[in-house]
Design a protein around this motif. Structure first.
Motif, PDB file in Angstrom:
ATOM      1  N   LYS A  55      -8.882   3.113  -1.412  1.00  0.00           N
ATOM      2  CA  LYS A  55      -9.014   1.691  -1.723  1.00  0.00           C
ATOM      3  C   LYS A  55      -7.752   1.179  -2.398  1.00  0.00           C
ATOM      4  CE  LYS A  55     -11.944  -1.560  -4.265  1.00  0.00           C
ATOM      5  NZ  LYS A  55     -13.158  -1.729  -5.102  1.00  0.00           N
ATOM      6  N   LYS A  86     -10.362   2.385   3.389  1.00  0.00           N
ATOM      7  CA  LYS A  86     -11.570   2.083   2.627  1.00  0.00           C
ATOM      8  C   LYS A  86     -11.230   0.895   1.733  1.00  0.00           C
ATOM      9  CE  LYS A  86     -13.074   6.944   2.519  1.00  0.00           C
ATOM     10  NZ  LYS A  86     -13.361   8.121   1.644  1.00  0.00           N
ATOM     11  N   ASP A  87     -11.446  -0.308   2.270  1.00  0.00           N
ATOM     12  CA  ASP A  87     -11.012  -1.520   1.564  1.00  0.00           C
ATOM     13  C   ASP A  87      -9.518  -1.416   1.263  1.00  0.00           C
ATOM     14  OD1 ASP A  87     -11.158  -4.009   0.454  1.00  0.00           O
ATOM     15  OD2 ASP A  87     -12.024  -3.335  -1.460  1.00  0.00           O
ATOM     16  N   THR A  89      -5.386  -2.266   2.098  1.00  0.00           N
ATOM     17  CA  THR A  89      -4.392  -3.205   2.603  1.00  0.00           C
ATOM     18  C   THR A  89      -3.034  -2.518   2.652  1.00  0.00           C
ATOM     19  OG1 THR A  89      -5.576  -5.119   1.709  1.00  0.00           O
ATOM     20  CG2 THR A  89      -3.260  -5.429   2.255  1.00  0.00           C
ATOM     21  N   ASP A 111     -10.687  -0.110   9.958  1.00  0.00           N
ATOM     22  CA  ASP A 111     -10.953  -0.468   8.561  1.00  0.00           C
ATOM     23  C   ASP A 111      -9.674  -0.615   7.739  1.00  0.00           C
ATOM     24  OD1 ASP A 111     -13.628  -0.197   9.306  1.00  0.00           O
ATOM     25  OD2 ASP A 111     -13.735   1.888   8.631  1.00  0.00           O
TER      26      ASP A 111
END
Length: 540
Positions: A55, A86-87, A89, A111
């Motif tokens: 994340k 996983k989330d 960017t 994802d």
């Protein structure tokens, strides 16, 4: 052997490599390029591995990858690889491609969100204009210092923030830029262009080359739940690859910003691919070019060597060799009609001269001569696009230059050119091939074909000779069905069909078309030309 051996052992035992274990750290603002490439290298030779991002935000800076001068992440000869977040960017800095895949089999990317710290474009308002120059006050969101290249600029409506109706759309005409005040650029032009104070412009500093996800000579590719906010090029590309599934892919302007553009070129582009391409439930918004383009390349015959062998070249000197066993159509470029078929036996490349030497299993047709073109039927993939939305982009929605295509239940909104092009040409683009068995059904078109890229209709079926001349004969395209579509608000015709043999147009709803026509074909809701075996029923 240290970290690389440890990562490789983990990949072999558990088929999972976490980029954090290779030294990548989320949300610290530091460059993660080398660490992530080390994790990728650990997967070399492993089948069924997973590369996992945790994340948060990971940063990649141009020119930092020891494996590639062009890409932040390079994947070669991977088998059964999954790249997932996983989330997560991924943020890129400077002119670099994001992920490049070469000769990979069974690849999934899912994802992830992809963005650039400094978008490859600027947004600003014209403050002054001269004969061969103009000044732009650039938004603070796009820091400028002067000297930035501007490869293209385009006009937007200041109120709607959509591409301007019949507005400016200019390429390759800016000689230089200089800073004349805080966040104010002066653009010097190669020629006089009708720029006026008050215009809202997007200045594209880079248009092509640096793509987000590129697949070359890959097979069985899945891209799912991936968002691309911008890229200095195209979002997803495939070349000489087989079988793609794109699902829940979003190429869109970033919420919470004043960005008017997403990718500076196409959202997706597939050149000389095979198998099947499926694009489902995707959003394509604000691109600098098309949403989807699926095509091959015409090979122009440079010389007939003997009874079995020809030398061919492609546009721009590109080397796109067919493979042994491929089915080839021999085509007359004056009509773009195939007159014979052949099977490839062998191919040799002359990289210096940028030509292909193609040997066929059987004797060449007696009609073949220099200047004729070859179309690769084996590289005309099946195409299915469903449930997608295309909106607020320059140019076209979908370009269909393949065979056995179903385009259904899509929405096109404020697309400056056609929503759907069914086409091929032997002139400017030299993209193949004459289509067969294309179904366009249940789509909606709202306010399309109104900008500088305006063509004959939101549904536009045609073929071009050199000089943008229409093919004068039917038969380039065969067996089309255009049914159950709704077309609302367009300047010219709603449906234009030419160079076609066998088309059924039925049960379409057309409202407010031909409202500002600039072509003869724009006087009618549907306009067939140079077409035979056409049927039209149930139009409202």
């Amino acid at each position: 052997c240290g970290l690389l051996c440890t990562l490789a052992a983990e990949a072999e035992e558990g088929t999972v490599v976490d980029v954090n274990k290779s030294g990548a750290v989320a949300d610290d603002g530091k460059d993660d390029t080398a660490a992530v490439q080390a994790a990728i290298d650990a997967l070399a030779g492993q089948a069924g591995a997973r590369l996992v991002f945790g994340k948060g935000r990971y940063d990649f800076f141009a020119g930092r990858n020891p494996r590639s001068k062009h890409a932040a992440m390079l994947f070669r000869k991977c088998r059964g690889l999954t790249v997932e977040g996983k989330d997560t960017t991924l943020v890129f800095h400077g002119l670099t491609a994001a992920m490049q895949f070469a000769q990979c089999d069974r690849v999934t990317v899912r994802d992830l969100t992809i963005d650039w710290e400094r978008p490859p474009f600027s947004v600003g308002t014209v403050t002054a204009a001269g004969k061969k120059s103009f000044d732009v006050k650039v938004s603070k969101e796009y820091p400028v210092k002067g000297g930035e290249p501007v490869q293209a600029f385009m006009e937007y409506d200041p109120k709607t923030r959509l591409p301007q109706r019949r507005g400016l759309d200019v390429y390759d005409q800016v000689k230089s830029t200089e800073l004349i005040g805080p966040q104010e650029l002066r653009l010097k032009l190669k020629r006089t262009i009708a720029v006026r104070p008050g215009m809202l412009l997007v200045l594209r500093h880079q248009v092509y080359r640096y793509n987000a996800l590129s697949f070359r000579e890959c097979s069985d590719v899945t891209v799912e739940n991936v968002t691309v906010y911008t890229t200095p090029g195209m979002a997803v590309t495939g070349q000489r690859s087989k079988n793609f599934l794109l699902k829940d892919v979003q190429v869109r302007t970033r919420p919470g910003t004043n960005r008017l553009m997403s990718s500076t070129a196409d959202a997706t582009h597939f050149n000389s691919c095979s198998g099947e391409i499926r694009i489902l439930d995707c959003l394509f918004e604000g691109m600098g070019d098309d949403a989807v383009n699926v095509h091959g390349m015409w090979h122009t015959v440079k010389a007939v060597v003997d009874k079995h062998t020809v030398v061919t070249g492609c546009r721009n000197g590109w080397l796109i060799p067919p493979e042994p066993g491929d089915k080839i159509e021999f085509t007359d470029p004056k009509t773009i009609l195939p007159y014979a078929e052949g099977r490839v036996k062998s191919v040799a490349l002359d990289r210096k001269s940028k030509v292909h030497r193609i040997e066929f299993a059987d004797a060449l047709p007696g009609r073949l001569k220099k200047g004729h073109v070859l179309g690769n039927v084996s590289w005309a993939p099946k195409l299915h696009i469903s449930g997608c939305t295309v909106r607020a982009n320059r140019a076209r929605g979908f370009l269909v230059q393949t065979r056995h295509a179903v385009i259904e239940k899509n929405a096109f909104e404020h697309v400056t050119g056609a929503g759907i092009h069914v086409t091929t040409d032997v002139g400017h683009w030299q993209e193949s091939i004459g289509t067969r068995d294309v179904v366009i059904r249940g789509n909606t078109f709202e306010e399309c074909n109104y900008g500088a890229a305006m063509v004959r209709a939101p549904i536009n079926v045609f073929a071009h000779l050199p000089g943008w001349k229409d093919v004068p004969n039917p038969g380039v395209h065969r067996s089309l069905v255009i049914e159950g579509n709704t077309i609302r608000g367009t300047d010219n015709a709603a449906i234009f069909v030419s160079a076609t043999d066998g088309v059924t147009i039925r049960d379409n709803v057309i409202e407010n078309c031909s409202r500002g026509r600039i072509r003869t074909s724009g006087k009618s809701a549907t306009y067939p030309m140079n077409t035979r075996n056409a049927k039209a029923t149930g139009k409202r």
